[in-house]
Design an enzyme around this catalytic site. Sequence first.
Site, PDB file in Angstrom:
ATOM      1  N   ASP A 175       0.868  -1.171   0.000  1.00  0.00           N
ATOM      2  CA  ASP A 175       0.000   0.000   0.000  1.00  0.00           C
ATOM      3  C   ASP A 175       0.910   1.228   0.000  1.00  0.00           C
ATOM      4  OD1 ASP A 175      -2.400   1.531   0.289  1.00  0.00           O
ATOM      5  OD2 ASP A 175      -1.959   1.707   2.427  1.00  0.00           O
ATOM      6  N   ASP A 179      -0.455   5.071   0.875  1.00  0.00           N
ATOM      7  CA  ASP A 179      -0.874   6.109   1.813  1.00  0.00           C
ATOM      8  C   ASP A 179      -0.887   5.583   3.237  1.00  0.00           C
ATOM      9  OD1 ASP A 179      -1.405   8.209  -0.088  1.00  0.00           O
ATOM     10  OD2 ASP A 179      -3.133   7.046  -0.738  1.00  0.00           O
TER      11      ASP A 179
END
Length: 247
Positions: free
Chosen positions: A23, A25
């Site tokens: 991922d 963010d």
Amino acid sequence: MTRITDSRDASTTRRNIRGVALDMDGLLFDTERIYYRVGDVVLQRRGFRFSNELQSRMMGRVGLSAIAEMIAFHQLTDDPAELLEESNSVYGELLLEHLRPMPSLDQWMEYLINSGVPFGLATSSQRQFVDMILPTTNWHEQLAFVLTGDDVTNGKPHPEMYLKAAAALSIPPERMLVLEDSGNGANAAIAAGAVTVAIPNEHTRDQVFDGTHLIAESLSDPRLWELLKSNADEQIPAAGPTAPNRS
């Protein structure tokens, strides 16, 4: 907070990992702080304030899906596409000025690269912003794939993102390690069948991470590095990250 949450043996999991999906963010970069500021700017224009509860609902979701959560939460009358465009404009103005890496990012990426395990990015962010962030790194050319919110129909917690990541790596999902910071993201990876490690940040510490293989303290957590240790031992010195103080 830090615990292995299923019965799989760590060494067995390590031998099975053939690729990694990351991922972005809140996991690689501290962008959640920027998103919070953007949400507050947009909502103040409408007489509201952003909140941790709303951020939790929006986190990990792709553009219009995240905006739909904001509209429903405050019963706004805005057109979703127009509100997303306004939010994008504010975010684009703030992004590079306020972008910060998460702690130990450089060390983790160096270790991951030296492990020889292919890895890529699986983020709900729009590609226009991913294309702004990645050139600021010295490892973006090492990515085996880049999947963004623009590349999926169903955002996290739906497993589509991580099923596509496994396909991009040409491996079964159960042989893929996924790193996530949010409950929505972790649920997407778990639903896809991946070995899922949650690394909560200040915005996600209170979220639920049931079903994850490990809840790590940070990117420097030795237990996270151990998952790739069998690959890395032959290629880099045995000395790993400084272990977090557990006293």
